[in-house]
Design a protein around this motif. Structure first.
Motif, short mmCIF file in Angstrom:
data_model
loop_
_atom_site.label_atom_id
_atom_site.label_comp_id
_atom_site.label_asym_id
_atom_site.label_seq_id
_atom_site.Cartn_x
_atom_site.Cartn_y
_atom_site.Cartn_z
N UNK A 77 122.60 26.30 46.17
CA UNK A 77 121.19 26.65 45.92
C UNK A 77 120.88 26.56 44.43
N UNK A 78 121.79 27.08 43.62
CA UNK A 78 121.59 27.02 42.17
C UNK A 78 121.49 25.58 41.69
N UNK A 79 122.35 24.71 42.19
CA UNK A 79 122.32 23.30 41.80
C UNK A 79 121.01 22.64 42.23
N UNK A 80 120.54 22.94 43.43
CA UNK A 80 119.27 22.40 43.90
C UNK A 80 118.12 22.86 43.01
N UNK A 81 118.14 24.14 42.64
CA UNK A 81 117.09 24.68 41.77
C UNK A 81 117.15 24.06 40.37
N UNK A 82 118.34 24.03 39.80
CA UNK A 82 118.50 23.49 38.44
C UNK A 82 118.13 22.02 38.34
N UNK A 83 118.40 21.27 39.39
CA UNK A 83 118.10 19.83 39.37
C UNK A 83 116.65 19.54 39.75
N UNK A 84 115.93 20.56 40.22
CA UNK A 84 114.52 20.39 40.55
C UNK A 84 114.25 19.78 41.91
N UNK A 85 115.26 19.66 42.77
CA UNK A 85 115.05 19.02 44.07
C UNK A 85 114.93 20.02 45.23
N UNK A 86 115.05 21.30 44.97
CA UNK A 86 114.96 22.30 46.04
C UNK A 86 113.70 22.14 46.90
N UNK A 87 112.53 21.82 46.33
CA UNK A 87 111.33 21.68 47.17
C UNK A 87 111.40 20.53 48.19
N UNK A 88 112.37 19.65 48.07
CA UNK A 88 112.50 18.55 49.01
C UNK A 88 113.14 18.98 50.33
N UNK A 89 113.62 20.23 50.39
CA UNK A 89 114.37 20.71 51.55
C UNK A 89 113.74 21.97 52.13
N UNK A 90 114.04 22.21 53.39
CA UNK A 90 113.76 23.49 54.02
C UNK A 90 115.09 24.21 54.08
N UNK A 91 115.18 25.37 53.44
CA UNK A 91 116.43 26.12 53.43
C UNK A 91 116.31 27.23 54.45
N UNK A 92 117.09 27.13 55.52
CA UNK A 92 117.03 28.08 56.63
C UNK A 92 118.33 28.88 56.67
N UNK A 93 118.22 30.15 56.34
CA UNK A 93 119.41 31.01 56.39
C UNK A 93 119.07 32.35 56.97
#
Length: 93
Positions: A77-93
């Motif tokens: 999650x941290x890597x997705x946030x830092x790289x700016x690509x987190x909005x490209x995914x739906x994170x379901x947990x």
């Protein structure tokens, strides 16, 4: 690291790095569905670097709906946030 794919679902575990990315990228991209999205189970991923991030990014760019990430570890999650690509995914947990 291992990765299973049936097209609509990827299961990744272990260390997902650039060496693995080079081995599986072509087959994974070919397995993506023409319509719909893919669910990516990251529950057992212990490490993910830019090579693993590239695999996730490719899935996001080649599916008609955002990939759903399941069991996403904090470090991923941290890597997705830092790289700016987190909005490209739906994170379901």
């Amino acid at each position: 690291m291992s990765l299973e794919s049936d097209g609509n679902r990827w299961v990744m575990w272990g260390e997902i790095d650039a060496a693995i990315q080079g081995k599986v990228e072509e087959d994974l991209v070919a397995s993506l569905p023409a319509q719909g999205g893919v669910t990516i189970d990251l529950t057992r991923v212990t490490f993910l670097d830019s090579g693993g991030l590239r695999l996730l990014y490719l899935a996001a760019g080649r599916t008609s709906t955002p990939p759903v990430l399941v069991g996403t570890p904090v470090n991923v999650r941290d890597l997705l946030d830092l790289s700016g690509v987190a909005p490209l995914f739906t994170i379901a947990d």
